[in-house]
Design an enzyme around this catalytic site. Structure first.
Site, short mmCIF file in Angstrom:
data_model
loop_
_atom_site.label_atom_id
_atom_site.label_comp_id
_atom_site.label_asym_id
_atom_site.label_seq_id
_atom_site.Cartn_x
_atom_site.Cartn_y
_atom_site.Cartn_z
N ASN A 106 -25.95 -35.31 11.43
CA ASN A 106 -26.65 -35.51 12.70
C ASN A 106 -28.13 -35.35 12.36
OD1 ASN A 106 -27.66 -35.46 15.29
ND2 ASN A 106 -26.12 -34.04 16.09
N LYS A 123 -29.27 -31.77 11.07
CA LYS A 123 -28.95 -30.64 11.97
C LYS A 123 -28.16 -29.54 11.26
CE LYS A 123 -26.99 -29.97 16.64
NZ LYS A 123 -26.40 -30.72 17.77
#
Ligand code: CDT
Length: 300
Positions: A106, A123
């Site tokens: 992500n 992320k």
């Protein structure tokens, strides 16, 4: 004073049926509005190009095929990069990244005003679960579809401003901001998709917005940074996510805030000297911090 025109481009729903081309057209339109309002940098949401797909149970192969970007930029997003160069505006963009080795992250990128990618963040705090929660109204499968980011929390200088990046759930953790503040970040930008319904426990719905506000305001103040946070929000195929995109000053005050749950550009002329003022006084790190007493944080 050193000032920067900052825009946050909140996005309303991206439904399953929406094509990337349609979504990018909406984003280009907001980039033009941001530039017309003297912004030099625009923040887009997390996983901005598609619906918030971790809510759907599916095999990884299907998710990768439908929702991940195999290259960046690519033909679908090229208009964003072209418009950035044309207008001389930088941007932050969140998307699902498939690496050439087949790894899934992500991801967010930092693009400068010449349309060049100068920074990447993957992320680190992935919320949710990896198993199929049969019977739940929807899933939160970030732990299935993404690996924990492997790039740390970086800070990049562009257009004379030091910018750090994170994504959604990262904003709830104090360490996120501290690691970037210690690298002299002046502005931290982030995108988010926050479902208003918590499938894990019976959280009062209003707390989703309250906790979002609290973390952004407290973190901006405690780290003497500006924060720009962009939601993807509203009802995506019936699944509601919170809005409240905002720009927060190092004083902890909200200086701009989205009022609806659709595409909406908010802007502020941010004074980068304000962060320095706090760093010179109450949060003079060199003078007042005691890292020796903080060791447990990296030991547990
Ligand atoms: N996208 C994202 O990280 N959303 C989370 C939802 C937490 S509930 C599993 C958030 O912190 O907003």
């Amino acid at each position: 004073a050193r000032k920067m025109g900052l825009a946050v481009a909140q996005m309303g729903a991206v439904n399953l049926a929406d094509t990337r081309a349609t979504v990018v057209r909406r984003m280009v339109e907001m980039m033009r509005e941001a530039a017309a309002r003297q912004a030099e940098f625009v923040v887009f949401p997390e996983l901005a190009l598609t619906t918030f797909f971790p809510r759907y149970w599916m095999e990884d192969a299907e998710a990768v095929d439908r929702f991940f970007e195999k290259t960046m930029p690519n033909a679908d997003v090229q208009p964003l990069f072209d418009t950035a160069r044309e207008l001389g505006i930088g941007f932050y963009l969140g998307y699902a990244e498939l690496t050439p080795e087949g790894r899934q992250f992500n991801t967010a990128i930092l693009v400068d005003r010449r349309g060049k990618i100068i920074g990447k963040y993957r992320k680190i705090h992935l919320p949710g679960h990896s198993d199929h929660k049969v019977g739940a109204p929807f899933q939160h499968l970030e732990k299935k579809f993404f690996e924990v980011g492997d790039l740390g929390f970086g800070v990049w200088e562009t257009n004379d401003v030091k910018i750090g990046m994170c994504l959604c759930n990262d904003r709830r953790w104090p360490e996120t901001y501290r690691v970037m503040s210690l690298q002299s970040a002046e502005l931290i930008v982030l995108g988010y998709n926050t479902p208003s319904l918590n499938i894990h426990w019976n959280e009062p719905a209003h707390l989703r917005t309250t906790t979002h506000e609290i973390v952004l305001q407290a973190s901006a103040y405690q780290n003497a940074v500006w924060v720009g946070a962009a939601a993807k929000c509203g009802h995506e195929d019936g699944h509601h996510m919170i809005g409240s995109s905002m720009i927060v000053a190092p004083s902890g005050e909200i200086v701009a805030r989205a009022s609806g749950e659709e595409d909406e550009v908010i802007t502020a002329k941010i004074d980068l000297g304000m962060g320095q003022l706090f760093r010179d006084h109450v949060f003079n790190f060199a003078k007042h911090r005691s890292p020796h007493h903080y060791k447990l944080i990296t030991e547990r």
